[in-house]
Design a protein around this motif. Sequence first.
Motif, PDB file in Angstrom:
ATOM      1  N   UNK A 131     -16.263  50.060  48.503  1.00  0.00           N
ATOM      2  CA  UNK A 131     -15.049  50.262  49.304  1.00  0.00           C
ATOM      3  C   UNK A 131     -14.917  49.231  50.407  1.00  0.00           C
ATOM      4  N   UNK A 132     -16.055  48.685  50.842  1.00  0.00           N
ATOM      5  CA  UNK A 132     -16.014  47.679  51.899  1.00  0.00           C
ATOM      6  C   UNK A 132     -15.775  48.299  53.261  1.00  0.00           C
ATOM      7  N   UNK A 133     -15.310  47.490  54.187  1.00  0.00           N
ATOM      8  CA  UNK A 133     -15.042  47.940  55.545  1.00  0.00           C
ATOM      9  C   UNK A 133     -13.610  47.532  55.886  1.00  0.00           C
ATOM     10  N   UNK A 134     -13.077  48.040  56.991  1.00  0.00           N
ATOM     11  CA  UNK A 134     -11.702  47.663  57.336  1.00  0.00           C
ATOM     12  C   UNK A 134     -11.518  46.149  57.464  1.00  0.00           C
ATOM     13  N   UNK A 135     -12.598  45.434  57.797  1.00  0.00           N
ATOM     14  CA  UNK A 135     -12.439  43.986  57.985  1.00  0.00           C
ATOM     15  C   UNK A 135     -12.789  43.169  56.737  1.00  0.00           C
ATOM     16  N   UNK A 136     -13.228  43.868  55.680  1.00  0.00           N
ATOM     17  CA  UNK A 136     -13.516  43.141  54.430  1.00  0.00           C
ATOM     18  C   UNK A 136     -12.710  43.766  53.302  1.00  0.00           C
ATOM     19  N   UNK A 176      -7.968  47.978  45.956  1.00  0.00           N
ATOM     20  CA  UNK A 176      -9.295  47.951  46.586  1.00  0.00           C
ATOM     21  C   UNK A 176      -9.371  47.004  47.787  1.00  0.00           C
ATOM     22  N   UNK A 177      -8.279  46.306  48.068  1.00  0.00           N
ATOM     23  CA  UNK A 177      -8.306  45.483  49.281  1.00  0.00           C
ATOM     24  C   UNK A 177      -7.239  45.941  50.280  1.00  0.00           C
ATOM     25  N   UNK A 178      -6.752  47.154  50.081  1.00  0.00           N
ATOM     26  CA  UNK A 178      -5.711  47.702  50.972  1.00  0.00           C
ATOM     27  C   UNK A 178      -6.235  47.783  52.400  1.00  0.00           C
ATOM     28  N   UNK A 179      -5.385  47.507  53.363  1.00  0.00           N
ATOM     29  CA  UNK A 179      -5.852  47.556  54.771  1.00  0.00           C
ATOM     30  C   UNK A 179      -6.148  48.986  55.210  1.00  0.00           C
ATOM     31  N   UNK A 180      -5.519  49.952  54.596  1.00  0.00           N
ATOM     32  CA  UNK A 180      -5.845  51.365  54.851  1.00  0.00           C
ATOM     33  C   UNK A 180      -6.955  51.767  53.877  1.00  0.00           C
ATOM     34  N   UNK A 181      -8.135  52.012  54.433  1.00  0.00           N
ATOM     35  CA  UNK A 181      -9.297  52.321  53.587  1.00  0.00           C
ATOM     36  C   UNK A 181      -9.049  53.499  52.646  1.00  0.00           C
ATOM     37  N   UNK A 182      -8.221  54.450  53.109  1.00  0.00           N
ATOM     38  CA  UNK A 182      -7.965  55.636  52.281  1.00  0.00           C
ATOM     39  C   UNK A 182      -7.198  55.294  51.005  1.00  0.00           C
TER      40      UNK A 182
END
Length: 554
Positions: A131-136, A176-182
């Motif tokens: 899922x990554x992080x908000x900055x990745x 999978x690269x959406x800025x909203x992690x949800x």
Amino acid sequence: TKEKSLNFIEQIIEEDLKNGLPTEKLHFRFPPEPNGYLHIGHASSICLNFGLGLKYNAPVNLRFDDTNPSKEEQEFVDAIKQDVEWLGYKWANEVYASDYFQQLYDWAIQMIKDGKAYVDSQTSEVMAQQKGTPSTVGVDSPYRNRSIEENLDLFERMKNGEFEEGAHILRAKIDMSHKNMLMRDPIMYRIIKKAHHRTKDAWCIYPMYDWAHGESDYIESISHSFCTLEFLPHRELYDWFLDQVVTEDNIRPKQREFARRNLSHTVVSKRKLARLVSEGHVTAWDDPRMSTISGLRRRGYTAASIRNYADTIGIAKRDNLIDVSLLEFCIREDLNKIAPRVMAVLDPVKLVITNYPEGQEEWLDAENNPEEEVMTYRKVPFSKELYIEREDFKEEANSKFFRLTLGKEVRLKNAYIIKGESVVKDEHGNITEIHATYDADSRSGSGSEASKRKVKGTIHWVSAAHAVEAEVRIYDRLFVDENPDGNKEVDFLEFVNPNSLEIVKGYLEPSLSTAKEGDKFQFQRMGYFCVDKDSKPNQLVFNKTVGLRDTWAK
Ligand code: ATP
Ligand code: MG
Ligand code: MG
């Protein structure tokens, strides 16, 4: 007439009405998860949603969000219904997210066919990492491009119970690269091999909150779905899921958020309240120290006082902590109007009226409640030996002590003026009896000159021979810290007050012998008390609801 200004939730509704939403399409819901008892925080949400229902003459559904059988139980469903009803609200429909399991499943199949959902077969750890992080940006699952046929096959077999928990999940295929992690391919279904309190063993895959909630709103034609602020980032996903199923001719529900209401010196979270019960800090969900609706009810709170509290704090856009003294103010205000005044001595010392005839008793008139429009009275027995409150006597006192002391006069409430004469002490020097004389002409309400004499103080009493003994439970705050939940480093249970309950034997005027569970009284000068459900005939148990004034030392 000036109207109360609209809160921001009402403004949202008014705006929608102005933009063409017909009033008769307004429809609200209160959506508890039956994984615990309702608490004072829920009261805000209940009063908001049902209040809007009353204001706009719109239906309000009581919807159980029962999508996780590992935490939910019928006991909680029953308690929630009882509490909402007790608060004075009527739901239009009693509905359950589990009513929609088949519809949700059918929609999920459609989404798989549309290439909008897929079965993932990795461990939850790997998926979390991807899922990554908000900055990745995130990493696509190797299963993301499974064929529709394979997805349909696996999903059906998940439903049929062919796999263990955790073997597969169904995910929405978003970005999978959406800025909203949800929005990074959220989970729609997981396997849970537990019987559900309503659907029993019919299902072993259960929808996630985000997938179930908006679609449930849609199925029920809810116009406005109000939830607490932590769901703000979920709104985008709520809308995305609706996009997959909404058809033109149906009303599209709208999620809007308001601030969670927290109360000082307690916790408002079912999970935490459950720990207080399971780890033995309180006796039950309805322990009078709990912030649950059922605990407050048992403590002696009225539904009106809780509605008034919710109304007073209103709704807000930012989370904050409400001081519990406001809640106490609301119950005091209500009980002042409705609670009969009675006399009870909680820490007794014997008072002997030396010039009162031996063996005589008289039944004096006592006012029930000075707030009543038409005054009513009851009889209280007076005799030679009484109990008064130990703290209402001092052998020697300065001029600011307006209670009983030697050589000075004080009025016994509803009775006579007495004068302290002497004391009897045991071998340790503790006072065992106070001796006093009374002015036989000074009986309250007798109209005599002596009855109108002004003396500095009035104290309460009970006749020793007539007193009814009762167990009185006196509560202190359950937590010593104002915000036990506020420090993420420290477990909230560290702040539990070890002295939150004190049990004393009280001596009550005999009119209380017939009091029933839930009856509420003002013990004059002592506070408000109510009859607990543990009471038995001849074995009354009282809970202290609240003191007469805000005496909490800050
Ligand atoms: P808890 O953590 O106690 O379980 P919750 O939000 O998970 O709270 P739900 O049963 O899902 O509990 O709550 C039903 C509704 O009540 C939701 O719309 C929720 O936002 C609202 N609600 C819950 N707690 C509060 C609170 N402290 N203040 C205002 N509204 C609340
Ligand atoms: Mg919830
Ligand atoms: Mg919860």
